[in-house]
Design an enzyme around this catalytic site. Structure first.
Site, PDB file in Angstrom:
ATOM      1  N   CYS A   1     -74.656 -16.327  51.892  1.00  0.00           N
ATOM      2  CA  CYS A   1     -76.106 -16.067  51.103  1.00  0.00           C
ATOM      3  C   CYS A   1     -76.110 -17.199  49.837  1.00  0.00           C
ATOM      4  O   CYS A   1     -76.972 -17.830  49.741  1.00  0.00           O
ATOM      5  CB  CYS A   1     -76.466 -14.949  50.687  1.00  0.00           C
TER       6      CYS A   1
ATOM      7  N   GLY B   1     -86.833 -21.153  64.200  1.00  0.00           N
ATOM      8  CA  GLY B   1     -86.883 -19.842  63.501  1.00  0.00           C
ATOM      9  C   GLY B   1     -86.973 -19.982  62.194  1.00  0.00           C
ATOM     10  O   GLY B   1     -87.371 -21.183  61.840  1.00  0.00           O
TER      11      GLY B   1
ATOM     12  N   GLU C   1     -88.619 -26.399  70.198  1.00  0.00           N
ATOM     13  CA  GLU C   1     -88.395 -24.887  70.232  1.00  0.00           C
ATOM     14  C   GLU C   1     -88.644 -24.578  71.865  1.00  0.00           C
ATOM     15  O   GLU C   1     -89.424 -24.995  72.356  1.00  0.00           O
ATOM     16  CB  GLU C   1     -89.597 -24.038  69.502  1.00  0.00           C
TER      17      GLU C   1
ATOM     18  N   GLY D   1     -79.696 -20.052  65.603  1.00  0.00           N
ATOM     19  CA  GLY D   1     -79.235 -18.587  65.336  1.00  0.00           C
ATOM     20  C   GLY D   1     -77.908 -18.437  64.815  1.00  0.00           C
ATOM     21  O   GLY D   1     -77.393 -19.677  64.520  1.00  0.00           O
TER      22      GLY D   1
ATOM     23  N   HIS E   1    -105.429  -7.157  38.310  1.00  0.00           N
ATOM     24  CA  HIS E   1    -106.348  -8.148  38.585  1.00  0.00           C
ATOM     25  C   HIS E   1    -106.224  -9.352  37.424  1.00  0.00           C
ATOM     26  O   HIS E   1    -106.151  -8.906  36.631  1.00  0.00           O
ATOM     27  CB  HIS E   1    -107.892  -7.750  38.504  1.00  0.00           C
TER      28      HIS E   1
END
Lengths: 466, 444
Positions: free
Chosen positions: A43, A188, A209, A273, A445
């Site tokens: 990470c 992905g 892909e 992956g 807002h």
């Protein structure tokens, strides 16, 4: 060889491992975290953080290039350029600061961090070797947090040594020059995030892909705005297409109708992956029960061996840092004797494409598959003032609720900056909110968050701004 | 695609209806030809109903416990081709199948083709878009403080904020047991407080937890048949029960010798074949014991054949397989037939004819057989022989107590047609035959 003992030994200093170490230290547990690399894992070192840094730099550069021509905002700049080596150096600086930050947090918690390569000798003993020494650590409880690695295609092996043509996401985030032509295998979220960034940096990007559409895990309503951006950036998208191997000019591909062609490419990024690192550190020697390539764990992250827990990517999908963190925190508390078990209702997921996609809980399709009767509400950013003022009208917020009582089952959004809505989404679902609850909360807002309230109101049949 | 209706086939015994005991399929399931669709119960046996076609289940006639008429619509399948039913698929499913209860074919599924607006479970989900009208206003929350909650669907987690979940974990409370008074059944801190204060003793610590739960078990299938039959026997037949002690030394010695001599080659003999032989011999002199009494017709039918019912415990409940023509069988043939029938009954594979037609019944609890029992007559029979546990007891021989293997027989008789005297004589005959087993084998 010197020997160490501790109550809790954690293999891996990624988001799962280091959080487990910090929480264990806070709870007064004598803990050691071992990792070969700098703390932070995939990470922090080669994943979430560096990719977001690159995406940010690419976005800024892209904006500048937009202003080089006619600009609707009246801004003009002259001939922007980017020095990617400098960008990467800046990114590395962020990573270093965070590496030091994690090490500091562990230290503050009183948890030892040892750099070295770990190997299980038995279920409670690990040998840690560095270049010049070795230490044997015996623990009462062990946590396996060894993470995952990019999947390599046998016909397109990564060439780490030569800085060669075929690269993984790790190398892509360390490139010091923008490749002229970048081919990406796999549409992905990792491939698209990096692909869009490099397209904004000026590369000619092509994405291949095998499935019929990009981001196959999302519904097409959510991915359509991303596809629009890809087209606007001139990214070639080849769906229903398989990568075959290296071609004379770049990547050899086979399209759905069987046509083979050579896609010109200076670099080929393979993002098909990730696989769990469940065979490293002699984990296989423990004979733990598995689910496919993943270590099988129960709702307390216990493996089939007493006193051995596993957390994070090595335990399966979704392979997300924040899932690993939650598991790491839970396991530390379990080791401290607290009665914890995994009871989360949702794990938010963010795709940092342009525009961003955020999902939390069940999609409409998934909710229907449970047999629940549902209602949905959707609010487009074209009807949101803040989105208009930011040139960010693409996208929408969608709520999925149980028809009988309005319980929010899922929330999704696509749009610029919507990743920050993930907190509101997760809080709503985890707290058990109904659409009336969200509709009844004042949303500031002008913000894009108003889209969340409006989607809930839409599900109740009375959206106010559309 | 067409619609194919399968009706409940004629399952013999001349019956007009059967009780549905189990579905093997649900609406939406794909079935192949010959797959078992469900099971119905006749007076004697469970009968599986196979599919005659391949297709997808779209309608079931009812739920377990309902009665289905033979020839009535049993199940509807969506099949390739035209099917055999031009009607639209019946809207109702097993969840609302009472339409056919006790009415069989009269309640054809076509009668239910109008979707029941009130039945949300049967209404297909409406297309979910932003144009979808608002859900109905959510009803007022139930009373606070651990109100009873709707049962959670499979895999559904209790609805509670993370803080409530953590408190529950710390207190060792399973939130599935706590009623939620918040919106959509959300469990609030107050609900948890109430549970801790008033709920089971887990939160108070120590002591034994008072249990307050109850479970309702529907009496279905075999158990319902047993219940009906026992009630019929007990309410119709005034029972007289005689308990007599039998000296088993002689028959046990004989049994031991025969088993030693023939061993497994001829099959091991238990006491029951000897008892069957004693009954066969005894009813020659007492034909009134081997009979059926039809009280409606006011007629007793005595039988020359001795069909011995053997009350047998099976996983599904008590059943009575029948050793037919015991009078024509040797000891070993009786033993083999007993064994075969008991296994067939226990595995649920006994044929209907093997479970009917007895003329006199033996009931035995084996080693659990107690000192005495009060057997209930297997209607319409008139006598039942109950076997109690064999044990060594002291018997006074006139001078001293001798250890003897003894066993009590508890025999019940229909007092409407059998007097106590005759019953006692019959029991004495059995005693005499068993205590001197050679008498059973003496040809007159």
């Amino acid at each position: 060889m010197s020997d160490l003992t501790c109550k809790l030994l954690i293999l891996g200093a990624g988001p799962g491992g280091y959080i487990c170490g910090i929480r264990a230290g806070q709870l007064g547990i004598d803990a050691i975290v071992v990792d070969e690399q700098k703390p932070g894992g995939t990470c922090l070192n080669v994943g979430c953080i560096p990719s977001k840094a690159l995406i940010h730099a690419a976005e800024e550069f892209h904006k500048a290039t937009q202003f080089a021509g006619a600009s609707t905002l009246g801004i003009s700049v002259a001939n922007p350029t980017i020095d990617l080596a400098q960008t990467v150096s800046w990114k590395d600086g962020i990573v270093s600061r965070l590496n030091a930050g994690v090490a500091g947090l562990l230290k503050k918690a009183g948890t030892r961090l040892i750099t070295g390569r770990a190997t299980f000798l038995d279920g409670k003993t690990v040998k840690v070797t560095t270049d010049d020494s070795a230490v044997e650590i015996r623990a009462e409880t062990v946590v396996i947090a060894t993470g995952s690695s990019p999947v390599e295609l046998p016909f397109l092996p990564f060439d780490h040594r030569s800085g060669g043509k075929v690269i993984s996401s790790s190398e892509a985030l360390a490139l010091t020059e923008v490749p002229e032509r970048l081919a990406i295998v796999g549409a992905g979220y990792i491939g698209l995030e990096i692909g869009i960034a490099f397209a904004k940096l000026g590369a000619k990007v092509a994405i291949v892909e095998a499935e019929g559409h990009i981001l196959p895990q999302y519904d097409t309503a959510l991915t359509r705005p991303v596809l629009k951006t890809l087209h606007a950036l001139g990214v070639e998208v080849h769906v229903n297409t398989k990568a075959k191997g290296l071609g004379a000019q770049g990547l050899e591909i086979e399209t759905g109708d069987g046509t083979v062609q050579d896609l010109p490419a200076d670099k080929i990024l393979v993002t098909v992956g990730r696989r769990p690192n469940s065979d490293s550190a002699n984990i296989a020697g423990l004979g733990l029960a598995t689910d496919g390539p993943f270590l099988r764990v129960n709702d307390r992250c216990q493996t089939s061996m007493t006193g051995v827990h596993a957390i994070g990517d090595v335990t399966g999908e979704p392979m997300l840092a924040h899932r690993a963190m939650a598991q790491g925190e839970m396991v530390a508390e379990i080791v401290a004797g607290q009665p914890r078990r995994w009871d989360k209702r949702c794990i938010p997921a963010v795709c940092f494409t342009d525009p961003e996609i955020v999902t939390c809980g069940l999609s409409p399709e998934e909710a229907r598959a449970t047999g629940a009767e549902i209602t949905t509400g959707q609010f487009p950013f074209t009807a949101n003032g803040r989105a208009m003022s930011m040139e960010a009208e693409e996208g929408f917020v969608r709520v999925v609720a149980r028809k009988a009582d309005g319980l929010v089952l899922g929330l999704q959004a696509v749009g610029t900056g919507v990743s920050e809505l993930s907190a509101a989404f997760a809080v709503a679902i985890e707290m058990g909110a109904r659409i009336e609850d969200i509709g009844g909360v004042i949303h500031a807002h002008p913000t894009q968050s108003e889209g969340l309230q409006e989607a809930a109101l839409a599900a109740m049949g009375h959206a106010l701004h559309i | 695609m067409g619609l194919y209706t399968i009706t409940l086939p004629d399952i013999g015994e001349g019956i007009a209806e059967a009780e549905l005991t189990e579905w093997n399929v649900a609406v939406g399931d794909a079935v192949e030809e010959d797959d078992v669709l469900g099971t119905v119960m006749t007076d004697k046996a469970a009968v599986e109903v196979p599919s005659t076609v391949s297709g997808k289940v779209v309608w079931l006639c009812g739920e377990p416990g309902d009665t289905v008429a033979v020839g009535g619509k049993f199940i509807q399948l969506e099949v390739e081709g035209a099917g055999n039913d031009s009607a639209t698929p019946a809207a109702k499913t097993a969840s609302d199948g009472a339409g056919q209860r006790k009415s069989g074919a009269d309640a054809a599924p076509t009668a239910n083709t109008e979707p029941d607006k009130a039945s949300t479970s049967d209404t297909p989900p409406e297309p979910a878009t932003s144009e979808t009208p608002a859900p109905a206003p959510v009803s007022a929350p139930p009373a606070r403080g651990g109100a009873p909650r709707q049962p959670l669907a499979k895999g559904e987690k209790p609805l509670a904020s993370p803080a409530v979940r953590r408190r529950a974990q710390d207190a060792g409370i399973d939130l599935r047991l706590v009623g939620g008074s918040g919106p959509a059944g959300r469990i609030l801190h107050e609900d948890l407080d109430a549970y801790i204060e008033h709920g089971p003793a887990v939160a108070r610590g120590g002591g034994r937890m008072p249990l307050t739960g109850t479970r309702e078990v529907k009496v279905l299938g075999m158990r319902r048949k047993i219940a009906e039959k026992m009630a019929q026997s007990w309410s119709h037949i005034p029972h007289i029960t005689i308990v007599e002690e039998i000296d088993m030394e002689a028959v046990e010695a004989l049994r031991g010798q025969l088993n030693a001599a023939h061993g497994e080659a001829r099959g091991k003999l238990t006491v029951l074949p000897f008892l069957m032989r004693a009954i066969v011999t005894a009813v020659r002199d007492h034909p009134e014991m081997n009979a059926h009494f039809d009280d409606d017709a006011g007629r007793i039918t005595q039988s020359d054949a001795v069909h011995v019912g053997i009350a047998t415990q099976t996983p599904a409940g008590l059943t009575v397989p029948v050793v037919r023509h015991a009078e024509a069988q040797s000891l070993w043939e009786s033993a083999a037939e007993l064994k075969r029938l008991a296994e067939a009954a226990r595995s649920g594979k006994a044929a209907r004819e093997e479970l009917s037609g007895s003329t006199i019944t033996i009931t035995s609890l084996g080693p659990l057989g107690a000192i005495a029992t009060t057997p209930i007559i297997n209607h319409p029979e008139v006598a039942i022989v109950g076997v109690n546990k064999m044990s060594v007891r002291p018997v006074w021989d006139g001078q001293a107590f001798q250890p003897r293997k003894t066993m009590n027989l508890s025999c019940s008789f229909d007092h409407r047609v059998i007097d106590g005297w005759d019953a006692a004589v019959f029991v004495q005959t059995l005693k005499r035959l068993i205590e001197a087993p050679a008498l059973m084998f003496v040809e007159e």
